[in-house]
Enzyme design. Structure first.
Site: not given
Lengths: 80, 744, 212
Positions: B51, B97, B119, B316, B537, B539
């Site tokens: 990741h 996500h 971002d 968090s 990104n 994944s």
């Protein structure tokens, strides 16, 4: 001194959340007549006597915690 | 390389816990000059996770190297930034996500939105739009209805509250996502001339490292390494990993961060995303070629029992790390106090290139940030050169099977499928207009927003999983070309691309082969249309119990239009509009569920195709078409997509006006053209008064581009009709289109 | 004219209302939630929409107890014009400046849509050109817009012509299709739809132009 405040929608008002939860429970064959959804607030107060605490809580309730037009409340002493 | 000793059972166990392979363990020991100790385990575990490090994809992501002069920032930053001229810049990025949303759909989706927004404003941009790319399983699969509801309400609750409109999206259903849904969120931010762009490079020896935003709790500890791991059936146990988002807090963070940038108080800024404080601090130091000290006991905490390791790895939400000159700290604190937020000094920038982490004045570790960032492993996972296994001659038998179904069936039954019915149930839950910039909302095929210069900013998402199942290379090309073409028929031109590459297990050769093919497809198409890939990104490990998802390289494309006047509509708008079908059949195939796995109509075929897309040729066609649309008063336009011609005409008839087809044309046209999914074809309609001019210029266009055009009918009020073949009221079409969501 | 625009933590239509005010060549004046203001310094006040305090506790509840609202109350008591849009309407109801309450949409979901409205009684300041019975198209975007008032309150609203706007097709279960109301003196008004999002054809409609 810990206190709990239970806030519920007034009976006269359509409780849309309660109605939805009730519908779901009934669809899933749970036995119940009605369901209502409210909120619960916990307060930890510095006050030493119950009487003073209640006066303080009442002030907080009137200030913001509930809307008398649409809600009712009950308060209870916790961790006795 | 030294011969690798086998690890002792205890070490093996430890490696497993920190998800470090034995070869990685040896590499770490070599880099450090000693075996990893204490907190070093956690640091390597987080930053060398798939990741954070992109270790399986990095060597292929270099294929996105093409940039043009308008690109100001790309892969090295939190989000890519493009200069649009007129003092306007756009920052955007898309991120997945998936795993958190499968475990806890509401919070998973909500924090996905929160993360991508950070971002964007980290770059100094004000977020102005959100878009979501969602893939769900078969709606009847276990938990699926509640996953759909949870994800949509998570996005709705976060996006609406934070005050950024969700203007477009794509939602796909397919059984390959039954145990692994995809939730990809894209955010777009605007930087105007009076705003200051920010970067994440730490600099200035003696400058302070400042922590701002929410306090740190134990949520999401080890989240980054979780996202780099396949699912097992034991996901309930992973619940504590899920982070809770607070859009209200994020809104305060947006305002305060933009305010300190406006006052020029910041040297660098970085959000704390995956692997929290660890990745933000090490990446800032590594990019800036400096060192920093970090006092973990100074980090504002929600929970006083937290250990240093938990503080470093906490995910968090709604937290940022920034670098400022010491003399500006008070002013920064004042701005944050105004917004009821905390700003706390947690360290300093130093010249010696190590990150020194302290806990109550005890130095826990001192380590060169490059060991963790720059020296992370790079894997050249095994793959095969793409050989298009489904490329074959278009089977006449399949087409004649299809044509046995009456066209009326296609028109009326399509919306019974989750993939072909209205998405209104979803987008009505999103605030699409906050910001007062929205021109075309999520109901439209392409969203348009008003830029301060009065130009139109177009946004649309790409990647059709059914095309990916047909061919991974064409699927990659199509992820760029299809959205770019959708923009072109609205008179806009694609400017830049972001991507979110969702794949299964990269250690499997077929998955890796599809990954490489689609990355090459995207790269080639993006270069050809001069819309560089500026952020993205990856994944991986979207795999559950050995079942991999459809490889899904989602894209977000941003484009420009000279103004917001007379944007062609998606549906017929006036009686008598003349309807044309423009075709450039480079690839003819069958891929969508409507034509390959349609139970209601007894259709079962494997996705297959013939032909190829020459990126340069397709790009020239798309570019020219955009100019053509602007010059020729096109009233209505649509790209023919999944389901082919009839399906597109159905969608164009979901308003007051339907389609009236020329009987002769539909009697004589061959099935192949009607019942296949062609790359590419579009439907254009012009008002009857413009017909003469249009015909002249479309013929010229077709000659230039070796395309074909057919006049196929006109728009008529209230019904969809092809004399002698079918007739249905538009009212009925609309009702059927809406009803698809009745199952939820 | 100087128009004060309140800003609370979580207000998110502030810039949209600012654009609307500028559109009509008025001067926007920011009113920060923690500060009281001189009621002579502005000619009218608009409370924009958004999610003040994240809609926590109840929509508008926390904002309505802020210092700026005590000035707004003072301002309103002098008979000066106050407009609340969406969350601003909720804040005005919570502060008691407008009668009734806004509760969770009947369908429990947030609704973003264009809605058709009818002017029940025109207001003399905001939307002074609107005629009784006129139809308007404005966007709505809310999760808690179901207007509710006890029976005696509703009767009073009717008696004093305090119902400003009604939905032609009720989207949220609002009592009597109410979309906007006024106080008895008619200087304080609130509505759930967003006029600031309908100021030009490119936005999909320009009926919001009627509100200033």
């Amino acid at each position: 001194m810990k206190w709990g405040i239970r806030i519920m929608p007034r009976e006269v008002l359509l409780d849309s959340q309660g109605r939805a939860v009730e519908g779901l429970l009934k669809q899933n064959h749970f036995q119940l007549s009605t369901c209502r959804v409210g909120r619960y607030i916990e307060l930890d107060l510095q006050e030493t006597t119950e009487e003073n605490a209640k006066i303080e809580i009442k002030k907080m309730l009137d200030f913001a915690l509930y809307n008398p037009l649409i809600e009712t409340y009950t308060i209870e002493r916790l961790n006795l | 390389m030294k011969t690798e000793k086998t690890l002792s059972p205890e070490l093996q166990k430890k490696c497993q816990r920190y998800r470090i392979s034995s070869s990685e363990y040896h590499k770490i020991s070599d880099l450090l000059g000693h075996e990893p100790q204490g907190i070093e385990w956690a640091l390597f575990s987080a930053l060398w996770s798939e990741h954070c490090s992109y270790k399986s994809s990095k060597i292929h992501l270099r294929k996105f190297a093409y940039k043009n002069l308008s690109v100001l920032e790309s892969e090295g930053e939190n989000a890519g930034v493009v200069d649009l001229g007129f003092g306007e810049k756009i920052a955007f990025k898309m991120e997945s996500h998936n795993h958190p949303s499968f475990i806890e759909p509401f919070q998973g989706a909500a924090t996905g939105v929160g993360g991508i927004l950070r971002d964007i404003f980290t770059m100094g941009a004000r977020p102005i739009a959100l878009a979501d790319y969602l893939c769900f399983g078969d709606i009847e699969a276990p938990r699926m209805k509640s996953l759909v509801q949870g994800v949509v309400s998570g996005i709705s609750s976060y996006g609406n509250c934070v005050g950024v409109p969700t203007v477009t999206g794509q939602t796909v259903f397919h059984s390959s996502y039954n145990n692994n849904i995809l939730v990809n969120a894209m955010a777009v931010g605007l930087i105007t001339e009076d705003m200051k762009m920010a970067r994440s490079k730490a600099s200035g020896v003696g400058n302070w490292v400042v922590y701002v935003g929410a306090r740190t709790g134990k949520d999401g500890v080890h989240g980054a390494s979780m996202a780099s791991e396949s699912f097992d059936s034991n996901n309930e146990a992973k619940k504590p990993n899920v982070q809770i988002g607070d859009p209200f807090f994020e809104k305060l963070l947006i305002e305060s961060c933009l305010e300190i940038l406006d006052q020029d108080l910041v040297v660098a800024m970085q959000d704390m995303g995956a692997a929290g404080l660890t990745s933000s601090s090490f990446e800032m130091a590594s990019k800036g070629q400096v060192g920093i000290t970090l006092h973990l006991d100074q980090v504002p905490m929600r929970d006083s029992t937290m250990t240093p390791e938990e503080i470093l790895l906490s995910e968090s939400q709604e937290r940022m790390l920034l670098i400022c000159k010491p003399e500006n700290f008070d002013k920064i604190q004042k701005v944050f106090a105004k917004w009821d937020l905390e700003a706390q000094k947690v360290g300093e920038v130093k010249s010696e290139r190590t990150v020194d982490i302290f806990w109550k004045n005890e130095k826990l570790v001192s380590i060169d940030p490059d060991l963790l960032v720059e020296n992370a492993p790079r894997y050249d996972r095994e793959f095969q050169k793409w050989n298009s296994p489904n490329k074959t001659n278009l089977k006449a038998s399949t087409l004649s099977d299809l044509s046995k179904n009456h066209p009326l069936d296609f028109i009326t039954k399509a919306p019974q499928s989750m993939n072909f019915c209205s998405r209104e149930w979803i987008y009505k839950q999103y605030d699409q207009r906050v910001g007062a910039r929205t021109c075309k909302d999520a109901k439209s095929s392409v969203a348009f927003l008003q830029l301060p210069s009065n130009r139109g900013l177009s946004i649309t998402l790409g990647c059709r999983p059914s095309v990916m199942r047909m061919d991974a290379f064409i699927g990659g090309q199509d992820s760029v070309f299809f959205p770019a073409l959708q923009m072109a028929v609205k008179g806009a031109q694609a400017v830049a691309v972001t991507d979110c590459l969702n794949f299964g297990n990269p250690e499997k050769i077929n998955i890796m082969s599809e990954f490489v093919a689609s990355v090459e497809g995207i790269a080639e198409a993006a270069k050809a249309i001069d819309a560089p890939v500026i952020s993205g990104n990856v994944s991986f490990y979207n795999e559950t119990q050995n079942q991999n998802i459809t490889s899904t390289p989602a894209t977000g494309v941003v484009g420009l239009r000279k103004d917001l006047e007379n944007i062609p509509a998606d549906q017929f708008t006036t009686q008598g509009q003349v309807v044309y079908w423009l075709r450039a059949p480079w690839v003819i195939g069958l891929h969508s569920e409507l034509l390959t796995e349609n139970k209601q109509m007894n259709i079962e075929a494997k996705p297959h195709f013939e032909g190829r897309l020459d990126s340069e040729v397709v790009a020239a066609w798309i570019r020219d078409l955009s100019l053509f649309v602007n010059e020729n008063d096109i009233a209505v336009s649509k790209v023919v997509g999944d389901g082919g011609l009839f399906e597109s005409l159905r969608r164009m008839s979901l308003g007051d006006f339907g389609f009236h087809g020329h009987q002769k044309f539909f009697e004589t046209v061959n099935f192949e053209k009607i019942y296949s999914e062609t790359f590419y074809e579009v439907i254009l309609a012009v008002d009857i008064s413009k017909q003469f001019d249009f015909q002249k210029s479309i013929e010229e266009f077709c000659q230039r581009h070796q395309s074909q055009v057919y006049e196929i009918g006109w728009a008529q009020e209230g019904k969809f009709e092809i004399p002698g073949l079918m007739e249905v009221k538009t009212e009925e079409l609309i009702e059927r289109h809406q009803k698809g969501w009745g199952v939820l | 004219m100087k128009i004060g625009i309140t800003r609370f933590p979580g207000t998110n239509c502030d810039y949209d209302v600012e654009k609307m005010v500028q559109h009509f060549s008025h001067t926007p004046v920011w009113l920060w939630h923690q500060d009281k203001f001189d009621i002579q310094s502005v000619d009218a006040v608009i409370i924009p929409g958004g999610f003040s305090y994240g809609d926590y506790l109840r929509c508008g509840a926390l904002a309505s107890r802020s210092p700026v609202m005590s000035s707004v109350r003072e301002f309103a008591e002098k008979g000066k014009p106050v407009l609340g849009i969406c969350n601003g309407f909720q804040i005005l109801c919570e502060s008691g400046l407008l009668p009734g309450a806004l509760t969770r949409n009947e369908g429990l979901k947030f609704i973003d849509d264009w809605s058709s409205l009818e002017v029940d009684n025109p207001n003399s300041f905001f939307g002074s050109r609107l005629q009784k019975g006129q139809t308007l198209n404005l966007p709505i975007a809310h999760g808690e817009g179901r207007y509710w008032i006890p029976a005696e309150g509703l009767k009073k609203l009717h008696d004093h012509q305090q119902i400003w706007l009604k939905y032609k097709k009720n989207p949220n279960g609002s009592m009597n299709d109410i979309a906007g109301v006024m106080n008895e003196k008619k200087n304080v008004v609130g509505l759930m739809p967003h006029p600031e999002r309908a100021l030009a054809l490119w936005m999909g409609g320009q009926d919001g132009m009627e509100f200033l």
